[in-house]
Write a protein that holds these residues in place. Structure first.
Motif, PDB file in Angstrom:
ATOM      1  N   LEU A 183       0.838  -1.206   0.000  1.00 26.30           N
ATOM      2  CA  LEU A 183       0.000   0.000   0.000  1.00 26.30           C
ATOM      3  C   LEU A 183       0.876   1.261   0.000  1.00 26.30           C
ATOM      4  CD1 LEU A 183      -2.900  -1.038   2.401  1.00 26.30           C
ATOM      5  CD2 LEU A 183      -3.080  -0.515  -0.024  1.00 26.30           C
ATOM      6  N   TYR A 184       1.941   1.239   0.812  1.00 26.26           N
ATOM      7  CA  TYR A 184       2.848   2.397   0.800  1.00 26.26           C
ATOM      8  C   TYR A 184       3.476   2.564  -0.586  1.00 26.26           C
ATOM      9  CZ  TYR A 184       2.610   3.325   5.835  1.00 26.26           C
ATOM     10  OH  TYR A 184       2.181   3.680   7.085  1.00 26.26           O
ATOM     11  N   ALA A 185       3.841   1.418  -1.189  1.00 26.89           N
ATOM     12  CA  ALA A 185       4.456   1.502  -2.520  1.00 26.89           C
ATOM     13  C   ALA A 185       3.447   2.006  -3.556  1.00 26.89           C
ATOM     14  CB  ALA A 185       4.989   0.135  -2.931  1.00 26.89           C
ATOM     15  N   ALA A 186       2.196   1.573  -3.406  1.00 27.63           N
ATOM     16  CA  ALA A 186       1.163   2.022  -4.356  1.00 27.63           C
ATOM     17  C   ALA A 186       0.941   3.528  -4.229  1.00 27.63           C
ATOM     18  CB  ALA A 186      -0.132   1.274  -4.086  1.00 27.63           C
ATOM     19  N   ASP A 187       0.886   3.985  -2.981  1.00 26.79           N
ATOM     20  CA  ASP A 187       0.733   5.427  -2.755  1.00 26.79           C
ATOM     21  C   ASP A 187       1.899   6.177  -3.412  1.00 26.79           C
ATOM     22  OD1 ASP A 187       0.023   7.940  -1.077  1.00 26.79           O
ATOM     23  OD2 ASP A 187       2.095   7.493  -0.518  1.00 26.79           O
ATOM     24  N   ARG A 188       3.086   5.609  -3.251  1.00 24.64           N
ATOM     25  CA  ARG A 188       4.299   6.275  -3.767  1.00 24.64           C
ATOM     26  C   ARG A 188       4.302   6.307  -5.290  1.00 24.64           C
ATOM     27  NH1 ARG A 188       8.144   3.863  -0.484  1.00 24.64           N
ATOM     28  NH2 ARG A 188       7.331   5.431   0.939  1.00 24.64           N
ATOM     29  N   ALA A 189       3.905   5.193  -5.882  1.00 18.85           N
ATOM     30  CA  ALA A 189       3.915   5.135  -7.351  1.00 18.85           C
ATOM     31  C   ALA A 189       3.025   6.238  -7.924  1.00 18.85           C
ATOM     32  CB  ALA A 189       3.413   3.765  -7.805  1.00 18.85           C
ATOM     33  N   HIS A 190       1.845   6.355  -7.357  1.00 20.51           N
ATOM     34  CA  HIS A 190       0.896   7.338  -7.872  1.00 20.51           C
ATOM     35  C   HIS A 190       1.372   8.765  -7.558  1.00 20.51           C
ATOM     36  CE1 HIS A 190      -2.873   8.657  -9.439  1.00 20.51           C
ATOM     37  NE2 HIS A 190      -3.211   9.269  -8.320  1.00 20.51           N
ATOM     38  N   HIS A 191       1.923   8.909  -6.386  1.00 22.61           N
ATOM     39  CA  HIS A 191       2.403  10.215  -5.951  1.00 22.61           C
ATOM     40  C   HIS A 191       3.533  10.719  -6.866  1.00 22.61           C
ATOM     41  CE1 HIS A 191       4.871  12.555  -2.773  1.00 22.61           C
ATOM     42  NE2 HIS A 191       3.902  13.340  -3.202  1.00 22.61           N
ATOM     43  N   VAL A 192       4.479   9.818  -7.140  1.00 20.32           N
ATOM     44  CA  VAL A 192       5.619  10.208  -7.983  1.00 20.32           C
ATOM     45  C   VAL A 192       5.133  10.529  -9.395  1.00 20.32           C
ATOM     46  CG1 VAL A 192       7.677   9.276  -9.134  1.00 20.32           C
ATOM     47  CG2 VAL A 192       7.425   9.072  -6.662  1.00 20.32           C
ATOM     48  N   ASP A 193       4.249   9.684  -9.862  1.00 16.74           N
ATOM     49  CA  ASP A 193       3.790   9.852 -11.243  1.00 16.74           C
ATOM     50  C   ASP A 193       2.981  11.127 -11.444  1.00 16.74           C
ATOM     51  OD1 ASP A 193       4.438   8.119 -13.301  1.00 16.74           O
ATOM     52  OD2 ASP A 193       2.298   7.749 -13.682  1.00 16.74           O
ATOM     53  N   THR A 194       2.155  11.448 -10.470  1.00 19.09           N
ATOM     54  CA  THR A 194       1.222  12.564 -10.708  1.00 19.09           C
ATOM     55  C   THR A 194       1.679  13.880 -10.080  1.00 19.09           C
ATOM     56  OG1 THR A 194      -0.069  11.910  -8.789  1.00 19.09           O
ATOM     57  CG2 THR A 194      -0.790  11.058 -10.914  1.00 19.09           C
ATOM     58  N   ILE A 195       2.519  13.819  -9.063  1.00 15.32           N
ATOM     59  CA  ILE A 195       2.914  15.069  -8.400  1.00 15.32           C
ATOM     60  C   ILE A 195       4.421  15.343  -8.544  1.00 15.32           C
ATOM     61  CG2 ILE A 195       3.040  16.306  -6.183  1.00 15.32           C
ATOM     62  CD1 ILE A 195       0.185  15.852  -6.702  1.00 15.32           C
ATOM     63  N   VAL A 196       5.225  14.367  -8.124  1.00 18.96           N
ATOM     64  CA  VAL A 196       6.657  14.666  -7.986  1.00 18.96           C
ATOM     65  C   VAL A 196       7.339  14.852  -9.345  1.00 18.96           C
ATOM     66  CG1 VAL A 196       8.842  13.900  -6.995  1.00 18.96           C
ATOM     67  CG2 VAL A 196       6.701  13.412  -5.798  1.00 18.96           C
ATOM     68  N   ARG A 197       7.185  13.871 -10.205  1.00 15.88           N
ATOM     69  CA  ARG A 197       7.872  13.978 -11.500  1.00 15.88           C
ATOM     70  C   ARG A 197       7.421  15.195 -12.302  1.00 15.88           C
ATOM     71  NH1 ARG A 197      11.419  10.099 -13.313  1.00 15.88           N
ATOM     72  NH2 ARG A 197      11.056   8.144 -12.244  1.00 15.88           N
ATOM     73  N   PRO A 198       6.096  15.395 -12.437  1.00 12.47           N
ATOM     74  CA  PRO A 198       5.684  16.583 -13.210  1.00 12.47           C
ATOM     75  C   PRO A 198       6.267  17.869 -12.632  1.00 12.47           C
ATOM     76  CG  PRO A 198       3.794  15.148 -12.827  1.00 12.47           C
ATOM     77  CD  PRO A 198       4.929  14.580 -12.037  1.00 12.47           C
ATOM     78  N   ALA A 199       6.324  17.961 -11.295  1.00 13.63           N
ATOM     79  CA  ALA A 199       6.868  19.190 -10.691  1.00 13.63           C
ATOM     80  C   ALA A 199       8.350  19.323 -10.988  1.00 13.63           C
ATOM     81  CB  ALA A 199       6.621  19.169  -9.182  1.00 13.63           C
ATOM     82  N   LEU A 200       9.066  18.212 -10.885  1.00 17.09           N
ATOM     83  CA  LEU A 200      10.508  18.268 -11.172  1.00 17.09           C
ATOM     84  C   LEU A 200      10.743  18.633 -12.629  1.00 17.09           C
ATOM     85  CD1 LEU A 200      11.722  15.102  -9.206  1.00 17.09           C
ATOM     86  CD2 LEU A 200      12.133  17.496  -8.605  1.00 17.09           C
ATOM     87  N   GLU A 201       9.879  18.114 -13.465  1.00 18.69           N
ATOM     88  CA  GLU A 201      10.040  18.424 -14.890  1.00 18.69           C
ATOM     89  C   GLU A 201       9.784  19.906 -15.168  1.00 18.69           C
ATOM     90  OE1 GLU A 201       9.053  13.963 -16.415  1.00 18.69           O
ATOM     91  OE2 GLU A 201       7.640  15.555 -16.963  1.00 18.69           O
ATOM     92  N   ARG A 202       8.933  20.497 -14.349  1.00 24.22           N
ATOM     93  CA  ARG A 202       8.693  21.942 -14.520  1.00 24.22           C
ATOM     94  C   ARG A 202       9.845  22.767 -13.982  1.00 24.22           C
ATOM     95  NH1 ARG A 202       3.766  20.903 -12.004  1.00 24.22           N
ATOM     96  NH2 ARG A 202       4.440  21.982 -10.122  1.00 24.22           N
ATOM     97  N   GLY A 203      10.687  22.132 -13.174  1.00 19.62           N
ATOM     98  CA  GLY A 203      11.806  22.877 -12.589  1.00 19.62           C
ATOM     99  C   GLY A 203      11.548  23.277 -11.152  1.00 19.62           C
ATOM    100  N   ALA A 204      10.499  22.736 -10.556  1.00 21.48           N
ATOM    101  CA  ALA A 204      10.171  23.117  -9.175  1.00 21.48           C
ATOM    102  C   ALA A 204      11.087  22.405  -8.182  1.00 21.48           C
ATOM    103  CB  ALA A 204       8.725  22.739  -8.888  1.00 21.48           C
ATOM    104  N   VAL A 205      11.104  22.946  -6.965  1.00 29.05           N
ATOM    105  CA  VAL A 205      11.768  22.226  -5.878  1.00 29.05           C
ATOM    106  C   VAL A 205      10.667  21.477  -5.129  1.00 29.05           C
ATOM    107  CG1 VAL A 205      13.205  22.396  -3.819  1.00 29.05           C
ATOM    108  CG2 VAL A 205      13.483  24.059  -5.676  1.00 29.05           C
ATOM    109  N   VAL A 206      10.786  20.161  -5.095  1.00 30.07           N
ATOM    110  CA  VAL A 206       9.766  19.359  -4.417  1.00 30.07           C
ATOM    111  C   VAL A 206      10.267  19.051  -3.012  1.00 30.07           C
ATOM    112  CG1 VAL A 206       8.513  17.171  -4.433  1.00 30.07           C
ATOM    113  CG2 VAL A 206       8.975  18.361  -6.579  1.00 30.07           C
TER     114      VAL A 206
END
Ligand code: ATP
Ligand SMILES: Cc1cn([C@H]2C[C@H](O)[C@@H](COP(=O)(O)O)O2)c(=O)[nH]c1=O
Length: 739
Positions: A533-556
């Motif tokens: 469950l923690y891994a599932a939360d992480r997968a979705h979190h990285v895919d929808t929040i973290v990576r897109p933000a990093l790609e924009r150049g944000a500091v996460v």
């Protein structure tokens, strides 16, 4: 990991494949029987070992020769015409040609005429095989799901090169022995006659089975329209495909290089065996060991390497075969040479299996027949050339005794040839590996080692963006949320887009997972369920929040990430840090933070802070011993990678901690020291090495001006307002869902 027995059953449950496999078994049995029978017949006509040897080689060379003439066009038939009808026509031709040899013998009673007819028939049979083989290879992937191809190939190769020759050899031996009893009944009772008639009959059965039983082979998958091109155009297209496709080029280079090595080995084998001073049986023992190695490679290889990338496996197997050759070139004793030979066999078997499977999986149906024909032809030509070259060169020069420490051994030219071949094969293997590598950046040996242990390394999907990923880790109540808020507010003040987020619960799905995980009133998840469950939360979190933000150049700035799983589930729940780490790498496609701030605190203190307003959530209610293990695991992780970790004593005041964190982050981001103006932007972010850990590959520069886009996602992550201590409205929702 897949279960080979279950895979085998699954493959055999597919009716068209089951029939094809039966057909292939019969055809190979017939082939081997035909080869043994005609070679034995040819040998029986001559006296003396040398003449018998020449007769045997003559039959084999006659079988290889047609490749030169028919090879280039054979594949066109497989791609142009109905493959089932092509196979059936070839099988009927083989039935007639093979049956004709003993018939000519019986009809004329002349050995001379029969020999001439054997030669003609052999060339014709081989020409037919040149057309039949690519049709069969090209058809097979259309009968099975791609995932089953490897097992199907294991099965057919084991049948063709394991079971069929043994049965054929056994039958031939029975016929030879029996001929002593019934040989005087007439010419028809000779082993060659009976063997070849049985062989011929096999192909009639094969033709009928393919025609009536495997109609699926006729299927023309989408994208393989009837060719309107000229034969020449089809040929040219096939050739162009080989040249243009990086993968196919890698495979072709690897396969041909490996067969060069094999040819040299076969050619120089006899002279090499003599240099081992191990008697006349040495050559046969080496040959048998090579076959055993091949069998082990084909049958056990996939199980041994597990989920290792097949593209990588192919190149590595060729290198392994090269290493075996190298070992043999200097092996002073037969015992050692047998080890080297088994390694060569295993490497070659694995390369063979991986190569065929990759070709079937990845070459498009339209040209598959031509590619298989091209490779089949090239292999035959190369084998002919290198076997002769190996045999000729190995005989050159005198042998001499060499002292290697306490061991004396015979040095012959064959060893030098083998040494050169070994270096060549290793280089070819490395070239194929490089051309076909689908996990660039992932260290090959570490990946192999991890795969042997069941968990191949996950290729890093580049962070792509110019962002920077900071994670706060630590035990309960260590002050992560407080510090994440302070840092993101400070970053905002410096002009950065700061995306503050957390795990679990940084997304809408995550919020539901969080409540499942932390509620102490609902059903308690099992340890593995919790980890997933923690891994599932992480997968979705990285895919929808973290990576897109990093790609924009944000500091996460994330409140918890992978290390929490390693500490809580790996250590606290004793599931093992390595497995948990692998799971998270898979979930995040290897996205690692650029900086981890570990807030270290005694569990008693942290728990007291965290539970100040109640009993705490399900995990906070765990024992002190559990939380002590968690703390140790965090510290161990940080100790292993001091460059990317900042360990802070979390018993200090929130302000002191914030200042310490800010100064390190400022250094990492290239922010000017306190008091100096930031108005005109920053210098580029310094590349800071993180090797395997820094996910974003040492993110290049990003200017804070490029931070316009809001923190995307379903509204869970927080693009901070810049007001330290004043959470955004969104932050409020987050806080509300916390416990
Ligand atoms: N350095 C500190 N010294 C004393 N109290 C602190 C400090 N940092 C945070 N606190 C207080 O401790 C409590 C927990 O803080 P916080 O929520 O930031 O910790 P956390 O690590 O995020 O906790 P959790 O693991 O439960 O998410 C809060 O009441 C907070 O005000
Ligand atoms: C990410 C993550 C978290 N946990 C645990 C750690 C905490 O007990 C809770 C999260 O609560 P917090 O108030 O946000 O700190 O979950 C875990 O066990 N494994 C993880 O991967």
């Amino acid at each position: 990991m897949s279960d080979p027995a279950a895979d085998l059953k699954a493959v055999l449950r597919i009716p068209p494949f089951r029939r094809l496999w039966t057909v292939l078994g019969l055809a190979s049995f017939g082939d081997w029987l035909g080869l043994f029978a005609s070679a034995a017949f040819a040998q029986s006509l001559f006296e003396g070992a040398a003449a018998k040897g020449a007769a045997f080689s003559g039959v084999i060379i006659l079988r290889l020769l047609p490749a030169l003439i028919f090879g280039p066009i054979a594949g066109i038939f497989a791609d142009r015409f109905d493959r089932r009808k092509t196979m059936v026509t070839c099988d009927i031709a083989r039935f007639l040609l093979l049956g004709s040899i003993p018939t000519v013998y019986l009809a004329t009673g002349s050995v001379g005429v029969t020999i001439v007819w054997i030669m003609i028939a052999q060339v014709a049979i081989e020409a037919v095989v040149m057309v039949w083989m690519p049709a069969k290879e090209a058809a097979m992937p259309n009968l099975l799901p791609k995932s089953k191809l490897e097992m199907a190939n294991q099965l057919t190769l084991a049948t063709t090169y394991g079971i069929a020759p043994v049965l054929a050899f056994g039958l031939m031996a029975i016929l030879e022995r029996g001929s002593g009893v019934w040989g005087n009944l007439g010419m028809w009772a000779q082993p060659m006659v009976i063997g070849l008639y049985i062989n011929s009959l096999m192909f009639l059965i094969v033709a009928l089975t393919v025609y009536f039983g495997i109609k699926e082979i006729s299927g023309r998958p989408e994208g393989r329209p009837d060719s309107q091109n000229s034969m020449w155009r089809d040929f040219a297209d096939g050739w162009r495909y080989v040249q243009e496709q990086q993968l196919v080029r890698g495979l072709v280079v690897g396969i041909l290089g490996a067969f060069c090595g094999a040819g040299i080995l076969i050619g120089s084998g006899q002279t090499y065996a003599e240099s081992l001073d191990a008697g006349s049986a040495a050559f046969n023992t080496l040959a048998a060991t090579l076959f055993i190695g091949l069998g082990i490679g084909i049958v056990a290889g996939p199980k041994i390497v597990g989920a290792l990338s097949r593209r990588r496996w192919f190149g590595m197997s060729i290198v392994l075969a090269g290493i075996g050759l190298l070992f043999n070139a200097v092996a002073p004793l037969l015992g050692l040479a047998l080890i080297g030979t088994a390694i060569i066999g295993a490497g070659a078997g694995m390369a063979f299996l991986a190569g065929i499977t990759l070709l079937q999986r990845e070459v498009s149906d339209q040209v598959r027949g031509r590619i298989f024909a091209f490779i089949g032809t090239a292999v035959r030509v190369i084998l002919m050339l290198t076997i002769s070259l190996g045999a000729t060169l190995a005989g050159l020069g005198a042998t001499r005794q060499v002292q290697l420490g306490a061991v004396e051994f015979t040095w012959s030219f064959s060893r030098l040839i083998m040494l050169i071949a070994a270096v060549f094969v290793i280089i070819i293997g490395l070239m194929a590996f490089k051309r076909m590598d689908d996990k660039p950046g992932v260290p090959a040996l570490a990946d192999l080692w991890a795969s042997l242990r069941g968990r191949p390394l996950i290729p890093t999907t580049p962070g792509n963006g110019t962002g920077f990923f900071i994670v706060f880790e630590g035990g309960e109540g260590s002050g992560k949320s407080t510090q994440a808020l302070k840092l993101s507010a400070w970053l905002k003040l410096q002009g950065y887009e700061a995306v503050r987020t957390r795990e679990p619960g940084g997304t809408q799905i995550g919020a539901r997972i969080r409540s499942m995980l932390l509620s102490s009133t609902s059903e308690t998840p099992s340890a593995r369920c919790e980890a997933l469950l923690y891994a599932a939360d992480r997968a979705h979190h990285v895919d929808t929040i973290v990576r897109p933000a990093l790609e924009r150049g944000a500091v996460v700035v994330s409140d918890r990430y992978i290390d929490s799983s390693i500490a809580y589930q790996g250590s606290g729940r004793a599931l093992g840090g390595e497995e948990i780490s692998w799971l998270s790498d898979w979930a995040t496609k290897n996205l690692r933070p650029d900086l981890v701030v570990l807030l270290d605190i005694a569990p008693e203190t942290g728990l007291r802070r965290a539970k100040h307003d109640g009993n705490g959530d399900r995990l906070e209610q765990e024992s002190l011993d559990f939380h002590s293990r968690v703390r140790e695991a965090f510290l161990l992780k940080a100790k292993g990678n001091q460059r990317n970790y900042l360990v802070v004593d979390a018993s200090k005041s929130p302000e002191a901690i914030a200042e310490e964190v800010q100064s390190v982050v400022a250094a990492r981001l290239g922010v000017l020291p306190k008091g100096e103006s930031l108005a005109t932007g920053h210098s580029p972010w310094p590349e800071f090495d993180d090797g395997a850990t820094g996910s974003n590959g040492g993110n290049p520069a990003s200017s804070p001006e490029a931070t316009a886009a809001p923190a995307a996602g379903p509204g869970e992550a927080d693009t901070d307002s810049g007001e330290p201590g004043s959470p955004t409205a969104h932050q409020g929702a987050w806080e509300a869902s916390r416990k």
